[in-house]
Design a protein around this motif. Structure first.
Motif, PDB file in Angstrom:
ATOM      1  N   ALA A  36       0.831  -1.206   0.000  1.00 35.36           N
ATOM      2  CA  ALA A  36       0.000   0.000   0.000  1.00 35.36           C
ATOM      3  C   ALA A  36       0.863   1.253   0.000  1.00 35.36           C
ATOM      4  O   ALA A  36       0.572   2.220  -0.714  1.00 35.36           O
ATOM      5  CB  ALA A  36      -0.938  -0.006   1.204  1.00 35.36           C
ATOM      6  N   VAL A  37       1.943   1.249   0.786  1.00 39.31           N
ATOM      7  CA  VAL A  37       2.850   2.401   0.803  1.00 39.31           C
ATOM      8  C   VAL A  37       3.496   2.590  -0.568  1.00 39.31           C
ATOM      9  O   VAL A  37       3.616   3.711  -1.072  1.00 39.31           O
ATOM     10  CB  VAL A  37       3.916   2.224   1.910  1.00 39.31           C
ATOM     11  CG1 VAL A  37       5.006   3.271   1.797  1.00 39.31           C
ATOM     12  CG2 VAL A  37       3.262   2.270   3.277  1.00 39.31           C
ATOM     13  N   PHE A  38       3.899   1.490  -1.199  1.00 43.13           N
ATOM     14  CA  PHE A  38       4.489   1.565  -2.532  1.00 43.13           C
ATOM     15  C   PHE A  38       3.492   2.138  -3.543  1.00 43.13           C
ATOM     16  O   PHE A  38       3.837   3.022  -4.340  1.00 43.13           O
ATOM     17  CB  PHE A  38       4.951   0.173  -2.974  1.00 43.13           C
ATOM     18  CG  PHE A  38       5.400   0.099  -4.393  1.00 43.13           C
ATOM     19  CD1 PHE A  38       6.620   0.630  -4.785  1.00 43.13           C
ATOM     20  CD2 PHE A  38       4.592  -0.488  -5.359  1.00 43.13           C
ATOM     21  CE1 PHE A  38       7.028   0.581  -6.102  1.00 43.13           C
ATOM     22  CE2 PHE A  38       4.998  -0.555  -6.676  1.00 43.13           C
ATOM     23  CZ  PHE A  38       6.214  -0.020  -7.048  1.00 43.13           C
ATOM     24  N   ILE A  39       2.260   1.650  -3.506  1.00 46.70           N
ATOM     25  CA  ILE A  39       1.243   2.148  -4.453  1.00 46.70           C
ATOM     26  C   ILE A  39       0.945   3.623  -4.181  1.00 46.70           C
ATOM     27  O   ILE A  39       0.710   4.394  -5.120  1.00 46.70           O
ATOM     28  CB  ILE A  39      -0.030   1.284  -4.383  1.00 46.70           C
ATOM     29  CG1 ILE A  39       0.249  -0.104  -4.947  1.00 46.70           C
ATOM     30  CG2 ILE A  39      -1.172   1.924  -5.145  1.00 46.70           C
ATOM     31  CD1 ILE A  39      -0.923  -1.049  -4.859  1.00 46.70           C
ATOM     32  N   LEU A  40       0.951   4.035  -2.917  1.00 52.61           N
ATOM     33  CA  LEU A  40       0.732   5.450  -2.602  1.00 52.61           C
ATOM     34  C   LEU A  40       1.825   6.318  -3.211  1.00 52.61           C
ATOM     35  O   LEU A  40       1.541   7.380  -3.793  1.00 52.61           O
ATOM     36  CB  LEU A  40       0.655   5.651  -1.095  1.00 52.61           C
ATOM     37  CG  LEU A  40       0.444   7.088  -0.626  1.00 52.61           C
ATOM     38  CD1 LEU A  40      -0.898   7.617  -1.119  1.00 52.61           C
ATOM     39  CD2 LEU A  40       0.540   7.167   0.884  1.00 52.61           C
ATOM     40  N   ALA A  41       3.079   5.884  -3.084  1.00 45.29           N
ATOM     41  CA  ALA A  41       4.180   6.642  -3.685  1.00 45.29           C
ATOM     42  C   ALA A  41       4.040   6.700  -5.202  1.00 45.29           C
ATOM     43  O   ALA A  41       4.245   7.767  -5.815  1.00 45.29           O
ATOM     44  CB  ALA A  41       5.518   6.009  -3.299  1.00 45.29           C
ATOM     45  N   MET A  45      -7.278   4.352  -5.425  1.00 44.84           N
ATOM     46  CA  MET A  45      -8.223   3.322  -4.995  1.00 44.84           C
ATOM     47  C   MET A  45      -7.500   2.010  -4.705  1.00 44.84           C
ATOM     48  O   MET A  45      -7.841   1.309  -3.745  1.00 44.84           O
ATOM     49  CB  MET A  45      -9.306   3.131  -6.051  1.00 44.84           C
ATOM     50  CG  MET A  45     -10.253   4.312  -6.137  1.00 44.84           C
ATOM     51  SD  MET A  45     -11.464   4.167  -7.445  1.00 44.84           S
ATOM     52  CE  MET A  45     -12.448   2.831  -6.842  1.00 44.84           C
ATOM     53  N   ALA A  46      -6.489   1.671  -5.507  1.00 50.76           N
ATOM     54  CA  ALA A  46      -5.690   0.475  -5.233  1.00 50.76           C
ATOM     55  C   ALA A  46      -4.953   0.616  -3.912  1.00 50.76           C
ATOM     56  O   ALA A  46      -4.836  -0.345  -3.143  1.00 50.76           O
ATOM     57  CB  ALA A  46      -4.712   0.220  -6.371  1.00 50.76           C
ATOM     58  N   PHE A  47      -4.451   1.824  -3.620  1.00 52.98           N
ATOM     59  CA  PHE A  47      -3.825   2.074  -2.323  1.00 52.98           C
ATOM     60  C   PHE A  47      -4.820   1.834  -1.195  1.00 52.98           C
ATOM     61  O   PHE A  47      -4.498   1.188  -0.190  1.00 52.98           O
ATOM     62  CB  PHE A  47      -3.292   3.511  -2.254  1.00 52.98           C
ATOM     63  CG  PHE A  47      -3.124   4.010  -0.855  1.00 52.98           C
ATOM     64  CD1 PHE A  47      -2.088   3.537  -0.054  1.00 52.98           C
ATOM     65  CD2 PHE A  47      -4.004   4.937  -0.326  1.00 52.98           C
ATOM     66  CE1 PHE A  47      -1.940   3.990   1.249  1.00 52.98           C
ATOM     67  CE2 PHE A  47      -3.863   5.396   0.964  1.00 52.98           C
ATOM     68  CZ  PHE A  47      -2.833   4.920   1.754  1.00 52.98           C
ATOM     69  N   GLY A  48      -6.024   2.350  -1.346  1.00 53.05           N
ATOM     70  CA  GLY A  48      -7.036   2.174  -0.303  1.00 53.05           C
ATOM     71  C   GLY A  48      -7.382   0.710  -0.081  1.00 53.05           C
ATOM     72  O   GLY A  48      -7.528   0.266   1.062  1.00 53.05           O
ATOM     73  N   LEU A  49      -7.508  -0.041  -1.165  1.00 49.21           N
ATOM     74  CA  LEU A  49      -7.835  -1.458  -1.031  1.00 49.21           C
ATOM     75  C   LEU A  49      -6.713  -2.224  -0.343  1.00 49.21           C
ATOM     76  O   LEU A  49      -6.953  -3.057   0.536  1.00 49.21           O
ATOM     77  CB  LEU A  49      -8.136  -2.058  -2.405  1.00 49.21           C
ATOM     78  CG  LEU A  49      -9.436  -1.601  -3.043  1.00 49.21           C
ATOM     79  CD1 LEU A  49      -9.525  -2.125  -4.470  1.00 49.21           C
ATOM     80  CD2 LEU A  49     -10.619  -2.076  -2.240  1.00 49.21           C
ATOM     81  N   CYS A  50      -5.459  -1.963  -0.721  1.00 51.43           N
ATOM     82  CA  CYS A  50      -4.323  -2.649  -0.085  1.00 51.43           C
ATOM     83  C   CYS A  50      -4.212  -2.257   1.386  1.00 51.43           C
ATOM     84  O   CYS A  50      -3.922  -3.104   2.239  1.00 51.43           O
ATOM     85  CB  CYS A  50      -3.026  -2.334  -0.816  1.00 51.43           C
ATOM     86  SG  CYS A  50      -2.857  -3.208  -2.360  1.00 51.43           S
ATOM     87  N   TYR A  52      -4.640  -3.632   6.947  1.00 52.09           N
ATOM     88  CA  TYR A  52      -5.108  -3.313   8.289  1.00 52.09           C
ATOM     89  C   TYR A  52      -5.936  -4.453   8.851  1.00 52.09           C
ATOM     90  O   TYR A  52      -5.784  -4.823  10.030  1.00 52.09           O
ATOM     91  CB  TYR A  52      -5.920  -2.015   8.287  1.00 52.09           C
ATOM     92  CG  TYR A  52      -6.563  -1.736   9.624  1.00 52.09           C
ATOM     93  CD1 TYR A  52      -5.803  -1.261  10.678  1.00 52.09           C
ATOM     94  CD2 TYR A  52      -7.905  -1.983   9.822  1.00 52.09           C
ATOM     95  CE1 TYR A  52      -6.379  -1.023  11.914  1.00 52.09           C
ATOM     96  CE2 TYR A  52      -8.490  -1.757  11.050  1.00 52.09           C
ATOM     97  CZ  TYR A  52      -7.724  -1.276  12.089  1.00 52.09           C
ATOM     98  OH  TYR A  52      -8.303  -1.054  13.312  1.00 52.09           O
ATOM     99  N   TYR A  53      -6.814  -5.025   8.038  1.00 49.05           N
ATOM    100  CA  TYR A  53      -7.654  -6.129   8.510  1.00 49.05           C
ATOM    101  C   TYR A  53      -6.796  -7.319   8.929  1.00 49.05           C
ATOM    102  O   TYR A  53      -7.019  -7.915   9.986  1.00 49.05           O
ATOM    103  CB  TYR A  53      -8.640  -6.554   7.419  1.00 49.05           C
ATOM    104  CG  TYR A  53      -9.381  -7.815   7.781  1.00 49.05           C
ATOM    105  CD1 TYR A  53     -10.425  -7.791   8.693  1.00 49.05           C
ATOM    106  CD2 TYR A  53      -9.017  -9.040   7.230  1.00 49.05           C
ATOM    107  CE1 TYR A  53     -11.091  -8.945   9.047  1.00 49.05           C
ATOM    108  CE2 TYR A  53      -9.670 -10.202   7.571  1.00 49.05           C
ATOM    109  CZ  TYR A  53     -10.712 -10.146   8.486  1.00 49.05           C
ATOM    110  OH  TYR A  53     -11.364 -11.298   8.834  1.00 49.05           O
ATOM    111  N   LEU A  54      -5.806  -7.671   8.120  1.00 47.66           N
ATOM    112  CA  LEU A  54      -4.950  -8.806   8.458  1.00 47.66           C
ATOM    113  C   LEU A  54      -4.117  -8.520   9.702  1.00 47.66           C
ATOM    114  O   LEU A  54      -3.945  -9.396  10.563  1.00 47.66           O
ATOM    115  CB  LEU A  54      -4.046  -9.156   7.277  1.00 47.66           C
ATOM    116  CG  LEU A  54      -4.753  -9.791   6.078  1.00 47.66           C
ATOM    117  CD1 LEU A  54      -3.787  -9.922   4.917  1.00 47.66           C
ATOM    118  CD2 LEU A  54      -5.341 -11.130   6.438  1.00 47.66           C
ATOM    119  N   ALA A  55      -3.595  -7.304   9.828  1.00 50.87           N
ATOM    120  CA  ALA A  55      -2.810  -6.958  11.010  1.00 50.87           C
ATOM    121  C   ALA A  55      -3.686  -6.922  12.256  1.00 50.87           C
ATOM    122  O   ALA A  55      -3.269  -7.366  13.333  1.00 50.87           O
ATOM    123  CB  ALA A  55      -2.122  -5.611  10.804  1.00 50.87           C
TER     124      ALA A  55
END
Length: 132
Positions: free
Chosen positions: A12-17, A37-42, A47-50
């Motif tokens: 998610a951090v990578f996609i945000l960058a 949107m891909a950042f939000g989904l990741c 977050y759910y898994l953590a």
């Protein structure tokens, strides 16, 4: 689950960058929106898994010295003879063709989707599989 959550959050951090770089460089709205949107989904999945990893026991995937056989065993119950996914696929295909050819096709696709979904949800509550 901890490792999977870390992987998704890192992705998610990578996609945000990439989304910020792409948005500033290309100045194109559709691709920038899709990347955000891909950042939000990741981020959501990470977050759910953590969050879930804190409440459940650690599995073999969280142990760096685990063997593949440590994760073996029963995964869950899967219906061996269900026709409902086929009806859902046909209804979904008709619905997407309705977007292409005309919205009138949704009049035939929505009942097929509803029947398939109803059958899939309640397939073990009728016939010989019915609980008494």
């Amino acid at each position: 689950m901890k490792e999977q959550g870390k992987i998704f959050l890192g992705f998610a951090v990578f996609i945000l960058a990439i989304a910020i770089t792409y948005g500033l460089w290309a100045k194109e709205a559709a691709g920038t929106t899709a990347l955000f949107m891909a950042f939000g989904l990741c981020a959501f999945i990470g977050y759910y898994l953590a969050f879930t990893a804190r409440r459940v026991d650690s599995g073999a995937g969280d142990n760096p010295e685990a063997e593949v056989a440590d994760d073996a065993g029963e995964v869950g119950f899967f219906a061996p003879h269900s026709w409902q996914p086929l009806s859902l696929a046909i209804g979904g295909a008709l619905a997407f063709m309705g977007v292409i050819f005309g919205w009138w096709l949704l009049y035939w696709s929505i009942p097929v989707i509803v029947i398939g979904l109803y059958g899939w949800v309640f397939e073990f509550y009728r016939g010989e599989d019915q609980n008494q």
